[in-house]
Every structure is written in C-alpha cells, then in structure tokens.
Motif scaffolding. Sequence first.
Motif, PDB file in Angstrom:
ATOM      1  N   UNK A 163       0.830  -1.207   0.000  1.00 10.90           N
ATOM      2  CA  UNK A 163       0.000   0.000   0.000  1.00 10.90           C
ATOM      3  C   UNK A 163       0.865   1.259   0.000  1.00 10.90           C
ATOM      4  N   UNK A 164       1.871   1.287   0.863  1.00 10.01           N
ATOM      5  CA  UNK A 164       2.701   2.482   0.991  1.00 10.01           C
ATOM      6  C   UNK A 164       3.657   2.673  -0.181  1.00 10.01           C
ATOM      7  N   UNK A 165       4.352   1.621  -0.601  1.00  8.97           N
ATOM      8  CA  UNK A 165       5.297   1.754  -1.713  1.00  8.97           C
ATOM      9  C   UNK A 165       4.574   2.142  -2.996  1.00  8.97           C
ATOM     10  N   UNK A 166       3.429   1.518  -3.254  1.00  8.19           N
ATOM     11  CA  UNK A 166       2.713   1.812  -4.488  1.00  8.19           C
ATOM     12  C   UNK A 166       2.148   3.230  -4.471  1.00  8.19           C
ATOM     13  N   UNK A 167       1.625   3.662  -3.337  1.00  5.07           N
ATOM     14  CA  UNK A 167       1.003   4.981  -3.262  1.00  5.07           C
ATOM     15  C   UNK A 167       2.012   6.125  -3.188  1.00  5.07           C
TER      16      UNK A 167
ATOM     17  N   UNK B  11       5.814   5.640  -3.289  1.00  2.00           N
ATOM     18  CA  UNK B  11       7.138   5.384  -3.838  1.00  2.00           C
ATOM     19  C   UNK B  11       8.035   4.712  -2.810  1.00  2.00           C
ATOM     20  N   UNK B  12       9.024   4.028  -3.298  1.00  2.00           N
ATOM     21  CA  UNK B  12       9.916   3.250  -2.447  1.00  2.00           C
ATOM     22  C   UNK B  12      10.810   4.153  -1.603  1.00  2.00           C
ATOM     23  N   UNK B  13      11.387   5.162  -2.229  1.00  4.30           N
ATOM     24  CA  UNK B  13      12.299   6.043  -1.488  1.00  4.30           C
ATOM     25  C   UNK B  13      11.577   6.862  -0.425  1.00  4.30           C
ATOM     26  N   UNK B  14      10.323   7.182  -0.664  1.00  2.55           N
ATOM     27  CA  UNK B  14       9.579   8.046   0.261  1.00  2.55           C
ATOM     28  C   UNK B  14       9.095   7.308   1.510  1.00  2.55           C
ATOM     29  N   UNK B  15       9.167   5.977   1.489  1.00  3.22           N
ATOM     30  CA  UNK B  15       8.630   5.183   2.590  1.00  3.22           C
ATOM     31  C   UNK B  15       9.767   4.469   3.308  1.00  3.22           C
ATOM     32  N   UNK B  16       9.915   4.782   4.570  1.00  3.11           N
ATOM     33  CA  UNK B  16      10.941   4.132   5.382  1.00  3.11           C
ATOM     34  C   UNK B  16      10.387   2.941   6.144  1.00  3.11           C
ATOM     35  N   UNK B  17      11.287   2.175   6.704  1.00  3.35           N
ATOM     36  CA  UNK B  17      10.889   0.983   7.459  1.00  3.35           C
ATOM     37  C   UNK B  17      10.047   1.347   8.680  1.00  3.35           C
TER      38      UNK B  17
ATOM     39  N   UNK C 112      -1.554   4.059 -10.079  1.00  2.00           N
ATOM     40  CA  UNK C 112      -0.333   4.873 -10.212  1.00  2.00           C
ATOM     41  C   UNK C 112       0.623   4.257 -11.232  1.00  2.00           C
ATOM     42  N   UNK C 113       0.095   3.501 -12.162  1.00  2.00           N
ATOM     43  CA  UNK C 113       0.956   2.863 -13.139  1.00  2.00           C
ATOM     44  C   UNK C 113       1.430   1.515 -12.655  1.00  2.00           C
TER      45      UNK C 113
ATOM     46  N   UNK D 256       6.135  -2.210 -11.016  1.00  2.50           N
ATOM     47  CA  UNK D 256       7.442  -2.715 -11.438  1.00  2.50           C
ATOM     48  C   UNK D 256       8.212  -1.648 -12.206  1.00  2.50           C
ATOM     49  N   UNK D 257       7.526  -0.970 -13.123  1.00  6.39           N
ATOM     50  CA  UNK D 257       8.167   0.135 -13.837  1.00  6.39           C
ATOM     51  C   UNK D 257       8.489   1.272 -12.870  1.00  6.39           C
ATOM     52  N   UNK D 258       7.599   1.505 -11.917  1.00  6.51           N
ATOM     53  CA  UNK D 258       7.862   2.542 -10.915  1.00  6.51           C
ATOM     54  C   UNK D 258       9.104   2.192 -10.098  1.00  6.51           C
ATOM     55  N   UNK D 259       9.217   0.931  -9.680  1.00  4.49           N
ATOM     56  CA  UNK D 259      10.390   0.500  -8.904  1.00  4.49           C
ATOM     57  C   UNK D 259      11.655   0.649  -9.741  1.00  4.49           C
ATOM     58  N   UNK D 260      11.595   0.218 -10.988  1.00  2.00           N
ATOM     59  CA  UNK D 260      12.753   0.343 -11.883  1.00  2.00           C
ATOM     60  C   UNK D 260      13.144   1.805 -12.030  1.00  2.00           C
ATOM     61  N   UNK D 261      12.155   2.666 -12.234  1.00  2.35           N
ATOM     62  CA  UNK D 261      12.428   4.087 -12.387  1.00  2.35           C
ATOM     63  C   UNK D 261      13.038   4.713 -11.137  1.00  2.35           C
ATOM     64  N   UNK D 262      12.582   4.279  -9.977  1.00  2.69           N
ATOM     65  CA  UNK D 262      13.122   4.827  -8.726  1.00  2.69           C
ATOM     66  C   UNK D 262      14.508   4.293  -8.402  1.00  2.69           C
TER      67      UNK D 262
END
Length: 184
Positions: A20-24, A26-32, A101-102, A105-111
């Motif tokens: 939920x958090x990574x998709x909404x 982004x990976x960099x914006x969400x910490x552990x 949000x697209x 997988x492409x979002x992860x690759x892009x980030x």
Amino acid sequence: MDAPEDDDKTRTRLLDAAEELFYAHGIHAVGMDRIRTASKVPLKRLYRLFPAKDLLVAAYLERRAGRWASSLRQAVAARPSDPLPAVFDWLAEWSSEPGFRGCGFLNAWGELGSGPAVVLEVVRRHRAELRSVLAEVVGPDPHSPELADQLLILFEGATAVAALSPGPEPARRAGEMAELLWKG
C-alpha cells in the motif's frame, strides 16, 4: 495472554502495508519505520523477517507479480477466441481502478535504476512473464517473437501513459494498435 502471531501472518501484514505504501508513495519516500507503524509490527520483528529494505521491496513486488500474472492469465483464458483484446481490456480495467499509479514494477525500476539487484531481478522476471503471456496470445506464428516484443512495448507504453492520465483510453488505443499489428 495471547499467543504470538506466527511469522506467515506477520509477513503478510508487513507485505500488505509495504504494498500500500510503496505503491502509493514510492519506495524512497517510505521508510521501514512507516511500514512498522502501518503494519503494527515491532521494528525488531520486521528486521528479523526482512533484514533489509531491499528484501521487503523484492518480496512486495514478487507477491504483486504473482497476483498480477494470475489475473491477466485468467482474463485471457476467459476469452480464448479473443485473447489479444482480452489483454488490453484487462489493462483498461486495471488502469481505471481508484488509486492507479501505473505499473509498480516500472515505478520501482524508475526509482531504483540499476540497483539493488534483488529488486531488479523481480522486475525483470515480471517483464519476462508479461512477454510470455503475450507470446502465448499471438501463438506459434514465425513472427511471434517480434510481435510479442512489439505488444510488450504497446502494453508498457499504455501503462506508463495511464499512470499520468488514469483511465481506460491509453489501453484502448494501444489495443487498437495491437490488433493492427496482429492482423498485419
């Protein structure tokens, strides 16, 4: 006193929160810590199950890939006489969902660019699975490999465009182009 939750249930809660958090956001914006808070899993247990954020990201994408491929394959199987339109109709429906949000997988690759390897391997496998579905749809024609590659580009392009402008239209237009290529 309540028995401690087993690792599978805890892992599921963590993956639900991570997805939920990574998709909404982004990976960099969400910490552990944010995942810990959302999942209500103690940080020590989170790190025992996923010693690094990269491993959690890979696990989230792996789980998403399984559901995603299963859903697409079911859509194609439900329309055996019309499989290519089924692919792009499925994409049109998915890209019309609230919160789209697209492609995760492409979002992860892009980030993440060229690293971490554990995450990028999941992204590559997902892309190969999508290409495999498209190759199955077009069948054993001698031009199938090239056509599957072209359809993959149309599918991914429509997904990227829909991320900027959610709704079914990019998938519908890509589906029209796909039909022209297939009948070509």
